[in-house]
Design a protein around this motif. Structure first.
Motif, PDB file in Angstrom:
ATOM      1  N   PRO A 132     -14.560  -8.605   4.574  1.00  0.00           N
ATOM      2  CA  PRO A 132     -14.260  -9.426   3.398  1.00  0.00           C
ATOM      3  C   PRO A 132     -13.878  -8.614   2.166  1.00  0.00           C
ATOM      4  CG  PRO A 132     -16.522  -9.746   4.155  1.00  0.00           C
ATOM      5  CD  PRO A 132     -15.860  -8.896   5.161  1.00  0.00           C
ATOM      6  N   LEU A 133     -14.404  -7.378   2.055  1.00  0.00           N
ATOM      7  CA  LEU A 133     -14.041  -6.602   0.861  1.00  0.00           C
ATOM      8  C   LEU A 133     -12.528  -6.364   0.824  1.00  0.00           C
ATOM      9  CD1 LEU A 133     -16.917  -3.987   0.520  1.00  0.00           C
ATOM     10  CD2 LEU A 133     -16.466  -5.975  -0.909  1.00  0.00           C
ATOM     11  N   ALA A 134     -11.879  -6.344   2.000  1.00  0.00           N
ATOM     12  CA  ALA A 134     -10.435  -6.102   2.033  1.00  0.00           C
ATOM     13  C   ALA A 134      -9.637  -7.374   1.761  1.00  0.00           C
ATOM     14  CB  ALA A 134     -10.032  -5.508   3.381  1.00  0.00           C
ATOM     15  N   ASN A 168      -5.640  -8.769  -2.673  1.00  0.00           N
ATOM     16  CA  ASN A 168      -5.409  -8.419  -1.256  1.00  0.00           C
ATOM     17  C   ASN A 168      -3.937  -8.093  -0.960  1.00  0.00           C
ATOM     18  OD1 ASN A 168      -4.333 -11.004  -1.164  1.00  0.00           O
ATOM     19  ND2 ASN A 168      -6.189 -11.884  -0.281  1.00  0.00           N
ATOM     20  N   TRP A 169      -3.022  -8.725  -1.684  1.00  0.00           N
ATOM     21  CA  TRP A 169      -1.598  -8.432  -1.419  1.00  0.00           C
ATOM     22  C   TRP A 169      -1.224  -7.047  -1.936  1.00  0.00           C
ATOM     23  CZ3 TRP A 169       1.375  -8.157  -5.976  1.00  0.00           C
ATOM     24  CH2 TRP A 169       0.721  -8.619  -7.121  1.00  0.00           C
ATOM     25  N   VAL A 170      -1.903  -6.583  -3.012  1.00  0.00           N
ATOM     26  CA  VAL A 170      -1.658  -5.211  -3.478  1.00  0.00           C
ATOM     27  C   VAL A 170      -2.251  -4.225  -2.466  1.00  0.00           C
ATOM     28  CG1 VAL A 170      -1.934  -3.588  -5.396  1.00  0.00           C
ATOM     29  CG2 VAL A 170      -1.820  -6.030  -5.858  1.00  0.00           C
ATOM     30  N   ILE A 171      -3.431  -4.603  -1.934  1.00  0.00           N
ATOM     31  CA  ILE A 171      -4.054  -3.762  -0.904  1.00  0.00           C
ATOM     32  C   ILE A 171      -3.108  -3.649   0.293  1.00  0.00           C
ATOM     33  CG2 ILE A 171      -5.971  -3.663   0.765  1.00  0.00           C
ATOM     34  CD1 ILE A 171      -7.819  -4.696  -1.422  1.00  0.00           C
ATOM     35  N   ALA A 172      -2.481  -4.779   0.688  1.00  0.00           N
ATOM     36  CA  ALA A 172      -1.530  -4.740   1.812  1.00  0.00           C
ATOM     37  C   ALA A 172      -0.397  -3.751   1.502  1.00  0.00           C
ATOM     38  CB  ALA A 172      -0.973  -6.139   2.078  1.00  0.00           C
ATOM     39  N   GLY A 173       0.096  -3.771   0.252  1.00  0.00           N
ATOM     40  CA  GLY A 173       1.169  -2.855  -0.133  1.00  0.00           C
ATOM     41  C   GLY A 173       0.728  -1.401  -0.058  1.00  0.00           C
ATOM     42  N   LEU A 193      -2.632  12.452  -0.562  1.00  0.00           N
ATOM     43  CA  LEU A 193      -1.910  11.312  -1.132  1.00  0.00           C
ATOM     44  C   LEU A 193      -2.400  10.013  -0.489  1.00  0.00           C
ATOM     45  CD1 LEU A 193       0.299  10.424  -3.070  1.00  0.00           C
ATOM     46  CD2 LEU A 193       1.964  10.669  -1.221  1.00  0.00           C
ATOM     47  N   ALA A 194      -2.544  10.038   0.860  1.00  0.00           N
ATOM     48  CA  ALA A 194      -3.067   8.854   1.560  1.00  0.00           C
ATOM     49  C   ALA A 194      -4.478   8.547   1.057  1.00  0.00           C
ATOM     50  CB  ALA A 194      -3.065   9.089   3.066  1.00  0.00           C
ATOM     51  N   GLY A 195      -5.266   9.617   0.816  1.00  0.00           N
ATOM     52  CA  GLY A 195      -6.640   9.454   0.314  1.00  0.00           C
ATOM     53  C   GLY A 195      -6.656   8.777  -1.045  1.00  0.00           C
ATOM     54  N   ILE A 196      -5.726   9.182  -1.928  1.00  0.00           N
ATOM     55  CA  ILE A 196      -5.664   8.583  -3.272  1.00  0.00           C
ATOM     56  C   ILE A 196      -5.340   7.089  -3.148  1.00  0.00           C
ATOM     57  CG2 ILE A 196      -4.324   8.531  -5.427  1.00  0.00           C
ATOM     58  CD1 ILE A 196      -4.072  11.613  -5.134  1.00  0.00           C
ATOM     59  N   PHE A 197      -4.366   6.764  -2.289  1.00  0.00           N
ATOM     60  CA  PHE A 197      -4.030   5.342  -2.093  1.00  0.00           C
ATOM     61  C   PHE A 197      -5.260   4.577  -1.598  1.00  0.00           C
ATOM     62  CE2 PHE A 197       0.628   6.626  -1.307  1.00  0.00           C
ATOM     63  CZ  PHE A 197       0.971   6.322  -2.617  1.00  0.00           C
ATOM     64  N   PHE A 198      -6.027   5.209  -0.696  1.00  0.00           N
ATOM     65  CA  PHE A 198      -7.188   4.518  -0.138  1.00  0.00           C
ATOM     66  C   PHE A 198      -8.267   4.313  -1.206  1.00  0.00           C
ATOM     67  CE2 PHE A 198     -10.643   3.758   3.011  1.00  0.00           C
ATOM     68  CZ  PHE A 198     -10.018   2.727   3.682  1.00  0.00           C
ATOM     69  N   LEU A 231      -9.798  -1.496  -6.036  1.00  0.00           N
ATOM     70  CA  LEU A 231      -9.266  -2.848  -6.228  1.00  0.00           C
ATOM     71  C   LEU A 231     -10.160  -3.908  -5.598  1.00  0.00           C
ATOM     72  CD1 LEU A 231      -5.413  -2.691  -5.608  1.00  0.00           C
ATOM     73  CD2 LEU A 231      -6.604  -3.408  -7.675  1.00  0.00           C
ATOM     74  N   SER A 232     -10.801  -3.552  -4.451  1.00  0.00           N
ATOM     75  CA  SER A 232     -11.580  -4.560  -3.733  1.00  0.00           C
ATOM     76  C   SER A 232     -12.762  -5.047  -4.574  1.00  0.00           C
ATOM     77  CB  SER A 232     -12.064  -4.010  -2.394  1.00  0.00           C
ATOM     78  OG  SER A 232     -13.090  -3.069  -2.607  1.00  0.00           O
TER      79      SER A 232
END
Ligand code: HEC
Length: 418
Positions: free
Chosen positions: A243-245, A251-256, A285-290, A296-297
């Motif tokens: 649910p946190l995702a 959630n749509w920004v998380i999808a992006g 870079l992937a870590g920063i996005f994560f 955001l969650s």
């Protein structure tokens, strides 16, 4: 009887779906690595563009790639397509069994749009079909001449679709439909473009004609898209268990962001297979996005204002059971849960068609409520995943009462002196 069988049917279909998806993504990863790893090491037979030696399972393999084709077509040619088709078919069956047979539980959010069940199902199916049509038109437009520009436009398109799904569906339904849209695009690429184009090429070669190079080019471009979409689609499919995702307005920004993480990680591996170079910067870079995803969650939404943020400030300590069981707020929490949750989370649920408590989470007695405190916090306080679509109308003030009770779990010794 049906509800009993339906549960087993869901498990069986999910099992098939995961297995076929492993077969599809596995063969896709294998062929990408093989293709990028081919080298022109020495004099190769006529028509061979590169070869590779591999060792696996007690034997050595000598792989050679012919471009465009060998001089004579072999009688037996293995096609890789059923992995993709069976993944899509089993995935759609699962979507149907869960979301389209139980839209009130998984798809509809009356607080956003109080859709009738058939309306929600229709929007879901139409959204997937329309999404593929728009994607296909974009790929056939003039953008096709520029891979990077096309990928950028497709990124915006998928994020926009995710946003639109979130306007009509629950967060969970929206994230899953974003995943289903990507999966539909990937499978339809195989079904409508990659395999048919290859069949025309084979037929032309057998007839002694030289095939149109545009066919191979289009197939290669769709294959590139599928390559970059494999990691995000898996995340989106798994997200409905977290649910946190999904239960956040972001959630749509998380999808992006997940699309970007998938692209960056694939880029690392693609480059490594092609040149041997390891672009280590891809991982941080992937870590920063994560980290942005995680932040955001828990961030306040733009619809509900500060509400989500306020509750997520509270931390939950590791062993709060005693304090929770003796909290002066337990009775209030119990009353709210009895009114808003127990119709489903009971030994004998009152919700039509439900034969046992979902996930076996029963919330009927104070002991049970204390036992599941951490899960209640995750599902109903930090995120708004429960009640599903807020069917029982849990008020923000009631969520705040649950939060107050949960916060007592952090006060060691609370209740001991009472
Ligand atoms: C309309 C029925 C319904 C109501 C009302 C409801 N739930 Fe649920 N609950 C479900 C279903 C269905 C699931 C299983 C979701 C899934 O399949 O992932 C679930 C799952 C859960 C889980 C387990 C999640 C997990 O995966 O570990 C918790 C905890 C939970 N609900 C808490 C609550 C709380 C707290 C309330 C009241 C505020 C509530 N539920 C109200 C139907 C309901």
């Amino acid at each position: 009887m049906w509800t009993y069988l339906s549960e087993w049917l869901q498990l069986a279909v999910r099992w098939i779906h995961v297995v076929t998806a492993i077969a599809w993504i596995g063969s896709s990863f294998y062929f990408i690595a093989l293709d990028l790893g081919l080298r022109k090491r020495r004099v190769l037979p006529e028509g061979v563009a590169g070869d590779a030696w591999q060792v696996h399972g007690g034997g050595f393999y000598h792989m050679q790639k012919y471009t465009v084709a060998p001089e004579e077509m072999p009688d037996e040619l293995t096609w890789f397509k059923w992995e993709s088709y069976s993944t899509w078919l089993s995935g759609f069956a699962l979507l149907f069994l869960l979301y389209y047979l139980h839209p009130a539980l998984y798809l509809i959010s009356p607080e956003k749009v109080d859709l009738p069940a058939w309306g929600a199902v229709l929007i879901g199916i139409a959204g997937l079909a329309l999404g593929w049509i728009v994607y296909d038109l974009l790929c056939k437009s003039r953008l096709r001449a520029n891979d990077t520009a096309l990928l950028a436009v497709l990124f915006v398109f998928v994020v926009a679709s995710s946003f639109l799904f979130d306007q009509v569906f629950s967060g969970r339904g929206a994230m899953l439909h974003t995943g289903a849209l990507i999966a539909t695009i990937m499978s339809a690429n195989v079904f409508f473009i990659i395999i048919p184009n290859q069949k025309i090429v084979v037929a032309d070669l057998k007839a002694g004609k030289s095939p149109d190079p545009a066919l191979g080019k289009a197939a290669k471009q769709r294959s590139l898209h599928n390559n970059y979409l494999t990691l995000p689609v898996v995340f989106l499919m798994l997200s409905n268990h977290y649910p946190l995702a999904f239960a956040t307005e972001w959630n749509w920004v998380i999808a992006g962001l997940v699309l970007l993480i998938g692209a960056v990680v694939r880029h690392f591996f693609n480059t490594m297979h092609a040149t041997g170079e390891k672009l280590w910067w891809c991982w941080p870079l992937a870590g920063i996005f994560f980290i942005i995803v995680i932040t955001l969650s828990g961030a306040p939404g733009w619809r509900s204002g500060a509400d989500a943020g306020a509750t997520s400030q509270r931390e939950f300590s590791a062993d709060p059971q005693y304090a929770l069981a003796h909290s002066p707020h337990l009775q209030d929490a119990e009353a709210i849960i009895a009114a808003r949750c127990s119709m489903c989370h009971a030994k004998e649920p009152l919700w039509p068609g439900m034969i046992h408590a979902p996930k076996n989470v029963r919330l009927e007695t104070a002991d049970e409520i204390v036992h599941y405190a951490a899960l209640i916090e995750r599902q109903a306080v930090r995120s708004h995943a429960m009640p599903p679509g807020n069917v029982t109308g849990l008020e923000p003030s009631e969520r705040a009462v649950l939060a107050t009770w949960l916060a007592d779990g952090q006060t060691p010794g609370l209740g001991k002196g009472l």
